[in-house]
Design a protein around this motif. Structure first.
Motif, mmCIF file in Angstrom:
data_model
loop_
_atom_site.group_PDB
_atom_site.id
_atom_site.type_symbol
_atom_site.label_atom_id
_atom_site.label_comp_id
_atom_site.label_asym_id
_atom_site.label_seq_id
_atom_site.Cartn_x
_atom_site.Cartn_y
_atom_site.Cartn_z
ATOM 1 N N SER A 277 61.994 20.003 0.755
ATOM 2 C CA SER A 277 61.566 21.400 0.858
ATOM 3 C C SER A 277 61.884 21.949 2.243
ATOM 4 O O SER A 277 61.811 21.225 3.236
ATOM 5 C CB SER A 277 60.054 21.508 0.653
ATOM 6 N N ASP B 24 63.621 22.846 -2.661
ATOM 7 C CA ASP B 24 62.774 24.027 -2.762
ATOM 8 C C ASP B 24 62.756 24.758 -1.424
ATOM 9 O O ASP B 24 62.466 24.157 -0.387
ATOM 10 C CB ASP B 24 61.347 23.612 -3.146
ATOM 11 N N TYR C 294 61.105 27.926 0.658
ATOM 12 C CA TYR C 294 59.950 28.824 0.678
ATOM 13 C C TYR C 294 60.139 29.841 1.794
ATOM 14 O O TYR C 294 60.367 29.455 2.940
ATOM 15 C CB TYR C 294 58.669 28.038 0.945
ATOM 16 N N ARG D 118 66.071 26.110 -5.209
ATOM 17 C CA ARG D 118 65.071 26.936 -5.900
ATOM 18 C C ARG D 118 64.289 27.698 -4.837
ATOM 19 O O ARG D 118 63.741 27.096 -3.914
ATOM 20 C CB ARG D 118 64.130 26.065 -6.720
ATOM 21 N N HIS E 99 61.241 30.121 -3.497
ATOM 22 C CA HIS E 99 59.835 30.437 -3.780
ATOM 23 C C HIS E 99 59.348 31.461 -2.761
ATOM 24 O O HIS E 99 59.450 31.220 -1.557
ATOM 25 C CB HIS E 99 58.968 29.185 -3.679
#
Ligand code: ZN
Ligand code: ZN
Length: 253
Positions: A48, A78, A80, A114, A116
């Motif tokens: 992440s 991921d 963020y 991905r 977020h």
């Protein structure tokens, strides 16, 4: 929590790497040098990445990092960040011109990247760590972060000029162990610092008066041409809590 400083500066030179922290070996905070300062096997352990903002001293290694860990398309990273930063990174980095759009590779259903969206002051739990995004005052939408694991808490300012909410939150955290605070320019560059929404030693010490307790304050994001003068101006103040970030060091909290 273990915070390894891969890059602690607001620019690049022979000795300075741009902002990137590795936390507990799996989470990166910003990606100013993620592909340059870790062996590829260690990069593969990163699951992440949190991005404080879109500026390229915080995002530039993302394309090379994803290239290193992509393998045959089975990696899942991921990312963020704020909606504004996600928009900027997708539009300007992973746009199929600058670099392939890894948010649609190997396919759009199970992509390698991905994204977020973070919301101001709404904590997220990632790999056993808790990150609370706090808006700061900078040229583009930017988050500092309160980072917590168990009873340990530290504050990372990211890039900011004089600000208020970050200090209110810092003062509300009883177990705050350290504050990492930016100082980008020396006092002679005050006008530039104000325009670019960064701190100098003068405004950094003014900010510190908003912190209602004594904790270690670790300065980061120095811009390479001004490092010597910043050191001189900070050391003249002989503030017992203030020190400079050490690139390559792992801080344990
Ligand atoms: Zn920066
Ligand atoms: Zn910035």
């Amino acid at each position: 929590m273990r915070i390894t400083v891969l890059g602690g500066y607001g620019g690049e030179s022979e000795e300075c790497r741009m902002t990137c922290l590795l936390i507990d070996g799996k989470v990166a905070l910003d990606a100013g040098c993620l592909s340059r300062m870790l062996p590829v096997e260690e990069q593969r352990k990163v699951t992440s990445i949190l991005l404080t903002h879109s500026h390229i001293d915080h995002t530039n290694s993302l394309p090379f990092f994803i290239d290193n860990v992509y393998g045959d398309g089975d990696c899942r990273i991921d990312i963020y960040s704020s909606p504004a930063t996600i928009y900027a990174v997708r539009r300007h980095l992973f746009n199929n011109t600058f670099w392939p759009d890894f948010a649609r590779l190997p396919n759009h259903l199970v992509p390698a990247l991905r994204f977020h969206e973070l919301r101001d002051e709404t904590p997220v739990e990632i790999e056993g760590l808790r990150f609370t995004p706090i808006p700061t005052h900078h040229l583009v939408p930017t988050h500092g972060f309160l980072i917590e694991r168990g009873s340990a808490a530290v504050l990372w300012s990211s890039d900011t000029g004089p600000t208020t909410r970050m200090w209110e939150i810092a003062n509300s955290v009883p177990n705050l162990a350290a504050v990492f605070l930016e100082t980008s320019f020396d006092n002679g560059m005050q006008r530039m610092a104000d325009r670019a929404q960064h701190l100098t030693p003068r405004t950094m010490f003014a900010e510190l008066r908003k912190l209602e307790r004594s904790v270690p304050v670790i300065l980061h994001h120095l811009k390479p041409p001004y490092i010597d003068k910043i050191h001189q101006e900070v050391e003249e103040m002989a503030h017992p809590d203030v020190s400079f970030i050490e690139q390559g060091k792992t801080y344990e909290f």
